[in-house]
Enzyme design. Structure first.
Site, PDB file in Angstrom:
ATOM      1  N   GLY A  15       0.450  -5.707   1.086  1.00 50.06           N
ATOM      2  CA  GLY A  15       0.985  -6.996   0.596  1.00 50.06           C
ATOM      3  C   GLY A  15       0.021  -7.935  -0.451  1.00 50.06           C
ATOM      4  N   GLY A  17      -0.312  -7.826  -3.526  1.00 50.95           N
ATOM      5  CA  GLY A  17       0.472  -8.277  -4.718  1.00 50.95           C
ATOM      6  C   GLY A  17       0.831  -9.740  -4.736  1.00 50.95           C
ATOM      7  N   GLY A  40       1.895  -0.071  -6.178  1.00 55.01           N
ATOM      8  CA  GLY A  40       3.337  -0.688  -6.443  1.00 55.01           C
ATOM      9  C   GLY A  40       3.175  -1.794  -5.616  1.00 55.01           C
ATOM     10  N   HIS A  41       3.295  -2.862  -6.503  1.00 59.03           N
ATOM     11  CA  HIS A  41       3.041  -4.168  -5.801  1.00 59.03           C
ATOM     12  C   HIS A  41       4.697  -4.676  -6.139  1.00 59.03           C
ATOM     13  CE1 HIS A  41      -1.114  -3.658  -6.937  1.00 59.03           C
ATOM     14  NE2 HIS A  41      -0.773  -3.546  -8.173  1.00 59.03           N
ATOM     15  N   THR A 299       7.320   5.686  -4.856  1.00 62.35           N
ATOM     16  CA  THR A 299       7.876   6.659  -4.631  1.00 62.35           C
ATOM     17  C   THR A 299       9.438   6.681  -3.799  1.00 62.35           C
ATOM     18  OG1 THR A 299       6.872   7.056  -2.419  1.00 62.35           O
ATOM     19  CG2 THR A 299       6.029   7.943  -4.477  1.00 62.35           C
TER      20      THR A 299
HETATM   21  P1  IMP Z   1      -2.385   9.626  -5.045  1.00 61.59           P
HETATM   22  O1  IMP Z   1      -3.220   8.512  -5.423  1.00 61.59           O
HETATM   23  O2  IMP Z   1      -1.217   9.765  -5.990  1.00 61.59           O
HETATM   24  O3  IMP Z   1      -3.209  10.760  -5.663  1.00 61.59           O
HETATM   25  O4  IMP Z   1      -1.830   9.753  -3.500  1.00 61.59           O
HETATM   26  C1  IMP Z   1      -2.967  10.297  -2.645  1.00 61.59           C
HETATM   27  C2  IMP Z   1      -2.675   9.519  -1.385  1.00 61.59           C
HETATM   28  O5  IMP Z   1      -2.461   8.087  -1.420  1.00 61.59           O
HETATM   29  C3  IMP Z   1      -1.250   9.624  -0.844  1.00 61.59           C
HETATM   30  O6  IMP Z   1      -1.078   9.799   0.613  1.00 61.59           O
HETATM   31  C4  IMP Z   1      -0.369   8.493  -1.288  1.00 61.59           C
HETATM   32  O7  IMP Z   1       0.708   8.250  -0.722  1.00 61.59           O
HETATM   33  C5  IMP Z   1      -1.426   7.298  -1.240  1.00 61.59           C
HETATM   34  N1  IMP Z   1      -1.261   6.491  -1.858  1.00 61.59           N
HETATM   35  C6  IMP Z   1      -1.571   6.224  -3.454  1.00 61.59           C
HETATM   36  N2  IMP Z   1      -1.316   5.065  -3.971  1.00 61.59           N
HETATM   37  C7  IMP Z   1      -0.811   4.314  -2.880  1.00 61.59           C
HETATM   38  C8  IMP Z   1      -0.623   2.848  -2.677  1.00 61.59           C
HETATM   39  O8  IMP Z   1      -0.365   2.159  -3.693  1.00 61.59           O
HETATM   40  N3  IMP Z   1      -0.089   2.499  -1.400  1.00 61.59           N
HETATM   41  C9  IMP Z   1      -0.036   3.313  -0.396  1.00 61.59           C
HETATM   42  N4  IMP Z   1      -0.251   4.596  -0.345  1.00 61.59           N
HETATM   43  C10 IMP Z   1      -0.923   5.179  -1.853  1.00 61.59           C
END
Ligand code: IMP
Length: 426
Positions: A15, A17, A40-41, A299
């Protein structure tokens, strides 16, 4: 003078953001220093929901400058798409600039991320936004930086040489189709005139602002347990989402950081693969997921849920040097009879209170819990800390005792107004 850093202390999605949005109100500048559109915020302003991935949450405050810093891997197509969404909501985007040193996250990075994840026997569960491949190219010293876009002829040559190599990889290693160079160049031609005026040397802008006594807010994406060095490697992201990451990723000296605000969610969540000691793979976990709306903003994946792990928060404090904790989503726990907090890891019969570097050990760790009675009252409208139920106050006090960091702000609901201010952070 005040330069504040906001970081996640768990696996992201704490949280941040919302808190940045509050702190950004008084900031002259908001700076992102690492990551890309993997973040993702979700920020709710006057009941309207904004989901941002690349732009920092602080962008909603149009009075200050909003900077995509040198340490960010920036997909320019996503950047323009997010700007256009904000413009459609009547918000200004004139205050957004991009560091000339930031790396351009290219279409082939996204493709490579997808192919790598599909082929890997040990999947990371990435967001498939090309983050790992872009940072790999950066450190292998064949990335393309934003200043290179200014001379489009030069940029075209760089794309051609990089794509030649990438296509060999796609075709020969992954047995996949090559990417079309012409299409990539055409797409960049379409956005060139919008992006180029935004490219600036941001490091001196940030340093000058700090030296002039302005308030600068550094907004972390992801969180400490996803740190490339200190997280649950290899189940991590490819950057340093810590206060140390600010110095590298924004180009400021460590001595210039005044405040480090760690955002702690009142329970734990993680998306993607990797060990998670307090994970609840039962009805209790589902209850938290449902009550906390724990589905990924980037996602849409359901987040794995579990009890608060203070071993993790302690680890984050050690690495970040937290001056304040912002506790979020404590209202989600309302209604539970009992709330558990992890205070140690039992690994092969030995209890430790630090995060081991070997993921096999973390995988074997059994949580040692302290239990707290829950509360049933709705706390979302409460404005003063002392009005919280005693059980809730005990829970908060224990977090402070264990981490030795004051809880300076308690978020009790999703909107900007659902905050209890305890100590001045500014
Ligand atoms: P990547 O950053 O897309 O390479 O993902 C690597 C790992 O970090 C994965 O387990 C993603 O789900 C996690 N991850 C990347 N960005 C976020 C975020 O903003 N929130 C939570 N998990 C993240």
């Amino acid at each position: 003078m005040s330069s504040q850093v906001v970081v996640g202390t768990q696996w992201g999605d704490e949280g941040k953001g919302k808190i940045v949005d509050v702190l950004a109100e008084n900031a002259d500048m908001v700076v992102r220093f690492q990551g890309g559109d993997n973040a993702g915020h979700t920020v709710i302003v006057n009941g309207k929901k904004h989901v941002l991935h690349l732009l920092p949450s602080g962008v909603l405050h149009e009075d200050g400058l909003c900077i995509i810093g040198p340490g960010v891997v920036c997909n320019p197509f996503v950047l323009l798409e997010e700007m256009s969404q904000l413009e459609k909501s009547g918000l200004s985007t004139q205050h957004i600039i991009v560091s000339d040193r930031a790396h351009i996250l290219m279409p082939y990075h996204c493709y490579q991320d997808e192919l790598e994840e599909a082929a890997a026997s040990n999947k990371i569960g990435t967001t498939k936004k090309g983050i790992g491949p872009c940072y790999s190219d950066k450190y292998a010293r064949h990335g393309i930086r934003f200043h290179e876009l200014k001379d489009f002829e030069h940029f075209k040559k760089r794309v051609a040489e990089c794509l030649e190599f990438k296509n060999k990889l796609f075709v020969n290693v992954y047995n996949a189709k090559p990417m079309d160079e012409k299409k990539i160049i055409e797409d960049f031609e379409k956005i060139y005139s919008k992006i180029v005026p935004m490219i600036k040397e941001t490091t001196s802008i940030v340093n000058d602002a700090i030296d002039e006594g302005k308030t600068v807010l550094f907004e972390g994406a992801q969180a400490c347990m996803l740190d490339i060095n200190y997280g649950t490697y290899p189940y991590v992201t490819s950057s340093s989402p810590t206060s140390a990451g600010v110095t590298e990723g924004a180009g400021i000296a460590p001595s210039k950081i005044d405040k480090v605000v760690g955002v702690v969610k009142a329970y734990s969540t993680r998306v993607g693969e990797g060990p998670f000691v307090t994970e609840l793979e039962d009805e209790q976990g589902q209850w938290i997921r449902d009550h906390g709306h724990e589905f990924g903003a980037t996602t849409g994946r359901p987040r794995r849920c579990g009890w608060l792990d203070l071993v993790v928060v302690k680890h984050a404090n050690m690495l970040n040097g937290l001056t304040d904790i912002v506790l979020t989503k404590i209202d989600v726990l309302t209604g539970l009879d009992t709330i558990k907090v992890c205070v140690g890891y039992d690994i092969d019969g030995k209890v430790v209170d630090h995060v081991p570097s070997d993921q096999a050990e973390v995988g074997r760790a059994r949580p040692v819990y302290k239990e707290f009675p829950g509360w049933k009252e709705d706390i979302t409208k409460i404005e003063k800390k002392e009005d919280l139920p005693k059980e809730c106050l005990d829970y908060i006090e224990f977090i402070e005792q264990y981490t030795k960091v004051p809880v300076s702000l308690i978020s009790v609901g999703p909107d900007r107004v659902n905050n209890i201010y305890v100590n001045e952070i500014k």
